[in-house]
Design a protein around this motif. Sequence first.
Motif, short mmCIF file in Angstrom:
data_model
loop_
_atom_site.label_atom_id
_atom_site.label_comp_id
_atom_site.label_asym_id
_atom_site.label_seq_id
_atom_site.Cartn_x
_atom_site.Cartn_y
_atom_site.Cartn_z
N VAL A 1 0.82 -1.19 0.00
CA VAL A 1 0.00 0.00 0.00
C VAL A 1 0.87 1.26 0.00
CG1 VAL A 1 -0.23 0.07 2.53
CG2 VAL A 1 -2.01 1.08 1.10
N PHE A 2 2.06 1.20 0.60
CA PHE A 2 2.98 2.33 0.55
C PHE A 2 3.43 2.59 -0.88
CE2 PHE A 2 3.18 1.53 5.03
CZ PHE A 2 3.58 2.72 5.62
N ALA A 3 3.72 1.51 -1.60
CA ALA A 3 4.17 1.66 -2.98
C ALA A 3 3.07 2.23 -3.87
CB ALA A 3 4.64 0.31 -3.52
N ILE A 4 1.81 1.88 -3.58
CA ILE A 4 0.69 2.39 -4.38
C ILE A 4 0.58 3.91 -4.23
CG2 ILE A 4 -1.83 2.39 -4.62
CD1 ILE A 4 -1.74 -0.59 -3.86
N PHE A 5 0.56 4.39 -2.99
CA PHE A 5 0.44 5.83 -2.78
C PHE A 5 1.69 6.54 -3.26
CE2 PHE A 5 -2.97 4.53 0.02
CZ PHE A 5 -3.87 5.58 -0.08
N GLY A 6 2.86 5.98 -2.99
CA GLY A 6 4.09 6.60 -3.47
C GLY A 6 4.14 6.64 -4.99
N GLY A 7 3.68 5.59 -5.63
CA GLY A 7 3.66 5.56 -7.10
C GLY A 7 2.72 6.61 -7.66
N MET A 8 1.56 6.81 -7.02
CA MET A 8 0.65 7.86 -7.49
C MET A 8 1.28 9.24 -7.34
SD MET A 8 -3.20 6.67 -6.38
CE MET A 8 -2.87 6.72 -4.61
#
Length: 345
Positions: A273-280
């Motif tokens: 979930v960290f990677a998802i928000f960071g990717g956005m």
Amino acid sequence: MELKQRHLEQASQQGLLTPEQVSPLWNYLQSLPPDSASFRATHILFYLGGLIAIAAMSLFMTLSWNAFGGIGIFLIACGYGVAACLVADWLLWQQRQPIPAGLLAALAVTMVPLAIYGLQAKLGYWDASHTEYRDFHRYIDWRWLMMELGTLLFGTILLWRYRLPFMVMPLAVVLWYLSMDLTPFLFQNDDYSWHHRQQVSMVVGLLMLALAFYIDLRTRHTLDFAWWIYLFGLMAFWGGLSMQHSDSELNKFLYCLINLLLITVGGMIGRRVFAIFGGMGVAGYLGYLAWDLFQDSLIFPFILSLIGLGIIWLGLLWQRHEAKIQHQLQRHLPAAWRELLAQRR
């Protein structure tokens, strides 16, 4: 196969256990928390029914409910909550069905703010002709704080009793609401702006993430109780961060670095979930570069496409050497975190 006491008795008859070991072993197995079953088609029905029931008693309530009066709303909420707890007890301890039990327990948690709202309406705290309960899920207002704090208190008590991960979901939602409703409470005597809202949201989000880290460590030998708090903590922190406005290119670049840090943290602790928000966030920064800073540049699309291809290449390298990279990142973590990641795997 579901283990029954007769199975242990049969094992005793075959000489695999002594008769004296049957009862103590059965009592020990009964005291263990129920294991989370693999996802099956029946679970879709469980979650669909549970979420419909939760939404019906929260998001989809209408102004007509005020016809029951404050005391009527309070009694209905209490009745629903008690009934949900009784059924959750039966499902969890008698039927060994943790998923529907968790959904019923979560429904009981969602009844807490409704019960508090009804009691406040009875005491004249709300103007029933202009305020309806579903506004709790639509509008920011510091007067919701009593309902949110009460939900956190009673919800924590219910979570302590049942210890089911899905019960954390309504508590995480309330914490997210709290991150928005705190601003008008803190600045109710002064003028406050969206900048204040964003700052409070970021601070509460960081506190939620710290709480999730703590819960993750404390429950590393049991079930995953931290996922929902990670999700809504990131929504509060990343949402407040992303709504910040600055004309400084340095600040915008720092925003990109923070999102890259989120991706790195997600890789270190095994939370996608960290990677998802960071990717956005990184995608948003690159979009800003394309549409604003380098709007008329002929070469920027080529550079950006090369960056995209480079990221794909990094993904391939990560996939090929994932175990080695994660080992190098995680060796800097405390021993408790390494133990947690081993347990999660």
